[in-house]
Design a protein around this motif. Sequence first.
Motif, PDB file in Angstrom:
ATOM      1  N   ARG A 173       1.198  -1.142   0.053  1.00 23.98           N
ATOM      2  CA  ARG A 173      -0.317  -0.544   0.622  1.00 23.98           C
ATOM      3  C   ARG A 173       1.118   1.946   0.079  1.00 23.98           C
ATOM      4  O   ARG A 173       1.751   1.449   0.627  1.00 23.98           O
ATOM      5  N   LEU A 174      -0.152   2.317  -0.162  1.00 25.43           N
ATOM      6  CA  LEU A 174       0.785   4.186  -0.386  1.00 25.43           C
ATOM      7  C   LEU A 174       1.649   4.038   1.406  1.00 25.43           C
ATOM      8  O   LEU A 174       1.159   3.744   2.671  1.00 25.43           O
ATOM      9  N   TYR A 175       2.653   4.534   1.186  1.00 21.88           N
ATOM     10  CA  TYR A 175       2.833   4.241   2.908  1.00 21.88           C
ATOM     11  C   TYR A 175       2.778   6.650   3.222  1.00 21.88           C
ATOM     12  O   TYR A 175       3.557   6.734   2.530  1.00 21.88           O
ATOM     13  N   ALA A 176       2.172   6.553   4.694  1.00 16.62           N
ATOM     14  CA  ALA A 176       2.302   8.004   4.531  1.00 16.62           C
ATOM     15  C   ALA A 176       2.997   8.354   4.938  1.00 16.62           C
ATOM     16  O   ALA A 176       3.924   7.703   6.003  1.00 16.62           O
ATOM     17  N   VAL A 177       3.738   9.639   5.061  1.00 16.25           N
ATOM     18  CA  VAL A 177       5.473  10.178   5.485  1.00 16.25           C
ATOM     19  C   VAL A 177       4.257  11.038   5.807  1.00 16.25           C
ATOM     20  O   VAL A 177       4.624  12.201   5.521  1.00 16.25           O
ATOM     21  N   HIS A 178       4.691  10.706   7.349  1.00  9.17           N
ATOM     22  CA  HIS A 178       4.020  12.621   8.842  1.00  9.17           C
ATOM     23  C   HIS A 178       5.361  13.603   9.518  1.00  9.17           C
ATOM     24  O   HIS A 178       5.327  14.170   9.895  1.00  9.17           O
ATOM     25  N   GLU A 179       6.022  12.405   9.526  1.00 13.01           N
ATOM     26  CA  GLU A 179       7.309  12.818   9.865  1.00 13.01           C
ATOM     27  C   GLU A 179       8.507  13.889   9.285  1.00 13.01           C
ATOM     28  O   GLU A 179       7.839  13.609   8.011  1.00 13.01           O
ATOM     29  N   THR A 180       9.691  14.549   9.573  1.00 14.03           N
ATOM     30  CA  THR A 180      10.442  15.816   8.420  1.00 14.03           C
ATOM     31  C   THR A 180      10.950  14.904   7.590  1.00 14.03           C
ATOM     32  O   THR A 180      11.252  15.314   6.231  1.00 14.03           O
ATOM     33  N   SER A 181      11.172  13.696   8.579  1.00 15.55           N
ATOM     34  CA  SER A 181      12.469  12.451   7.333  1.00 15.55           C
ATOM     35  C   SER A 181      11.651  11.481   7.684  1.00 15.55           C
ATOM     36  O   SER A 181      11.130  10.587   8.295  1.00 15.55           O
ATOM     37  N   VAL A 182      12.343  10.335   6.792  1.00 14.70           N
ATOM     38  CA  VAL A 182      11.851   9.077   6.686  1.00 14.70           C
ATOM     39  C   VAL A 182      12.497   8.442   5.916  1.00 14.70           C
ATOM     40  O   VAL A 182      13.275   8.746   4.895  1.00 14.70           O
ATOM     41  N   ASN A 183      13.235   6.587   6.839  1.00 16.04           N
ATOM     42  CA  ASN A 183      13.662   6.191   6.660  1.00 16.04           C
ATOM     43  C   ASN A 183      13.385   5.190   5.332  1.00 16.04           C
ATOM     44  O   ASN A 183      12.260   4.576   5.544  1.00 16.04           O
ATOM     45  N   VAL A 184      14.517   4.519   3.736  1.00 13.95           N
ATOM     46  CA  VAL A 184      13.310   3.529   3.014  1.00 13.95           C
ATOM     47  C   VAL A 184      14.544   2.643   3.070  1.00 13.95           C
ATOM     48  O   VAL A 184      15.559   2.478   2.714  1.00 13.95           O
ATOM     49  N   ALA A 211      17.841  -7.528  -7.482  1.00 11.48           N
ATOM     50  CA  ALA A 211      18.504  -5.684  -7.037  1.00 11.48           C
ATOM     51  C   ALA A 211      17.543  -5.867  -5.239  1.00 11.48           C
ATOM     52  O   ALA A 211      18.181  -4.560  -4.768  1.00 11.48           O
ATOM     53  N   ARG A 212      16.611  -6.222  -5.651  1.00  7.79           N
ATOM     54  CA  ARG A 212      16.233  -5.741  -3.682  1.00  7.79           C
ATOM     55  C   ARG A 212      17.360  -5.985  -2.584  1.00  7.79           C
ATOM     56  O   ARG A 212      17.975  -5.723  -1.859  1.00  7.79           O
ATOM     57  N   GLY A 213      17.680  -7.703  -2.891  1.00  2.00           N
ATOM     58  CA  GLY A 213      19.506  -7.571  -1.861  1.00  2.00           C
ATOM     59  C   GLY A 213      21.129  -6.303  -1.999  1.00  2.00           C
ATOM     60  O   GLY A 213      21.317  -6.556  -0.980  1.00  2.00           O
ATOM     61  N   LYS A 214      20.152  -5.587  -2.775  1.00  2.00           N
ATOM     62  CA  LYS A 214      21.366  -4.210  -3.059  1.00  2.00           C
ATOM     63  C   LYS A 214      21.074  -3.079  -2.080  1.00  2.00           C
ATOM     64  O   LYS A 214      21.611  -2.310  -2.101  1.00  2.00           O
ATOM     65  N   ILE A 215      19.300  -3.266  -1.844  1.00  2.00           N
ATOM     66  CA  ILE A 215      18.932  -1.901  -1.523  1.00  2.00           C
ATOM     67  C   ILE A 215      19.823  -1.497  -0.140  1.00  2.00           C
ATOM     68  O   ILE A 215      20.031  -0.649   0.313  1.00  2.00           O
ATOM     69  N   GLY A 216      20.207  -2.811   1.224  1.00  2.00           N
ATOM     70  CA  GLY A 216      20.208  -2.507   2.180  1.00  2.00           C
ATOM     71  C   GLY A 216      19.251  -1.337   2.727  1.00  2.00           C
ATOM     72  O   GLY A 216      18.468  -1.516   3.692  1.00  2.00           O
ATOM     73  N   ARG A 217      20.722  -0.939   3.299  1.00  2.00           N
ATOM     74  CA  ARG A 217      19.967   0.560   4.328  1.00  2.00           C
ATOM     75  C   ARG A 217      19.445   1.392   3.714  1.00  2.00           C
ATOM     76  O   ARG A 217      18.987   2.382   4.400  1.00  2.00           O
ATOM     77  N   GLY A 218      19.314   1.128   2.785  1.00  2.00           N
ATOM     78  CA  GLY A 218      18.435   1.997   1.329  1.00  2.00           C
ATOM     79  C   GLY A 218      18.910   3.866   1.742  1.00  2.00           C
ATOM     80  O   GLY A 218      19.710   4.288   1.456  1.00  2.00           O
ATOM     81  N   LEU A 219      18.145   4.809   1.702  1.00  2.00           N
ATOM     82  CA  LEU A 219      17.991   5.810   1.876  1.00  2.00           C
ATOM     83  C   LEU A 219      17.154   6.391   2.785  1.00  2.00           C
ATOM     84  O   LEU A 219      16.219   6.263   2.948  1.00  2.00           O
ATOM     85  N   VAL A 220      17.726   7.979   3.026  1.00  3.08           N
ATOM     86  CA  VAL A 220      16.830   8.684   3.427  1.00  3.08           C
ATOM     87  C   VAL A 220      15.935   9.798   2.538  1.00  3.08           C
ATOM     88  O   VAL A 220      17.067  10.366   2.322  1.00  3.08           O
ATOM     89  N   LEU A 221      14.932  10.236   3.160  1.00  2.00           N
ATOM     90  CA  LEU A 221      14.056  11.289   2.302  1.00  2.00           C
ATOM     91  C   LEU A 221      13.591  12.463   3.647  1.00  2.00           C
ATOM     92  O   LEU A 221      12.921  11.702   4.951  1.00  2.00           O
ATOM     93  N   SER A 222      14.174  13.365   3.002  1.00  2.00           N
ATOM     94  CA  SER A 222      14.333  14.420   3.915  1.00  2.00           C
ATOM     95  C   SER A 222      13.230  15.751   3.807  1.00  2.00           C
ATOM     96  O   SER A 222      13.519  16.131   2.175  1.00  2.00           O
ATOM     97  N   ARG A 223      12.088  16.206   3.829  1.00  2.00           N
ATOM     98  CA  ARG A 223      11.815  18.005   3.749  1.00  2.00           C
ATOM     99  C   ARG A 223      12.849  18.592   4.830  1.00  2.00           C
ATOM    100  O   ARG A 223      12.704  18.705   5.261  1.00  2.00           O
TER     101      ARG A 223
END
Length: 323
Positions: A173-184, A211-223
């Motif tokens: 499903r869609l993941y709603a982000v309320h905090e100023t940053s989110v870890n993916v 490809a999923r095995g390369k995501i690892g710690r992923g990314l941080v999105l921040s507003r």
Amino acid sequence: LKAAAHALFKKLKDEELELLVQAVESRGACDSGCVWAPRGAKQALPPQVLLCRLYRWPDLRLPHELKHLCCCAGGRGGCGDPAVLCCNPHHFSRLAAPETPPPPYSKASCGPSWPDEPQHPGTQLLEFSYNGGDWRGKRLCSPPPDTSISWSTVKDGCWCKLAYWEHRTRVGRLYAVHETSVNVFGELPRGSGFCLGQLPAAHRSRAVRRARGKIGRGLVLSRETGGVWAYNRSEHPIFVSSPTLGPPGTRGLTVLKVLPGYSAKVFDYERVGGEGGWRLPGEGPCDPHSIRISFAKGWGPCYSRQFITSCPCWLEVLLNQPC
């Protein structure tokens, strides 16, 4: 750097040294606090540059190559003491830019000249429709209707929603982000945010699993002020495209490669266009308030993968339009 590092370590309190050890040993995987170091005019290198060179980027030269991460109190005004600054090397990222190093796929002129409108009935555009929990793509011979979400009607206070895709199928499903940053991220022993490893999907291809095995710690999105930033925490590149990444007036697709440990401003609120939509080569109009991020695999006119839907694992960021 040995003498300069030892001189700095002698100035740090025991609790600061413990925080530094925690950050360095976990390589940023564990949330660690700020390491406050005294500012000093006699230092050959600022403390944050010294420790970032020592533990992360030996080729780092100047402070302006670094950016405070959103987790760092030093980037939000510090602890109230102007005599100290944060030097936790995992509270910083390097700044990514399209021209350094110059990825050929970021140049709009390297590919064919894509028409703005279908030139003949065989021109195919992409539309996504919802069906039983998945979003699936189909080909059209005419421009698709506006399928963007009306974010002006969202009342829950989130600033963006995240959609995870595997090729043409949306997973979860869609993941709603309320905090100023989110870890993916893919899988982490500790952490909070959007964990892609918990999303079920049947019949994953070998390419998707790889490809999923390369995501690892992923990314941080921040507003942040004026826009949205992406910080690559993984050990593999991520590839980003948005309507505001290219130079002003660019009509083609711009895809930015963000290396591990680097950050990029992936969306600029002041540069976004009007309500007319964002037309992608060969795919038709998309929501102009959106960002697309592919894990480990690039796409574009100079790639074998022409479209984002050819990438095995990618993220769609649907932004709420700021008031």
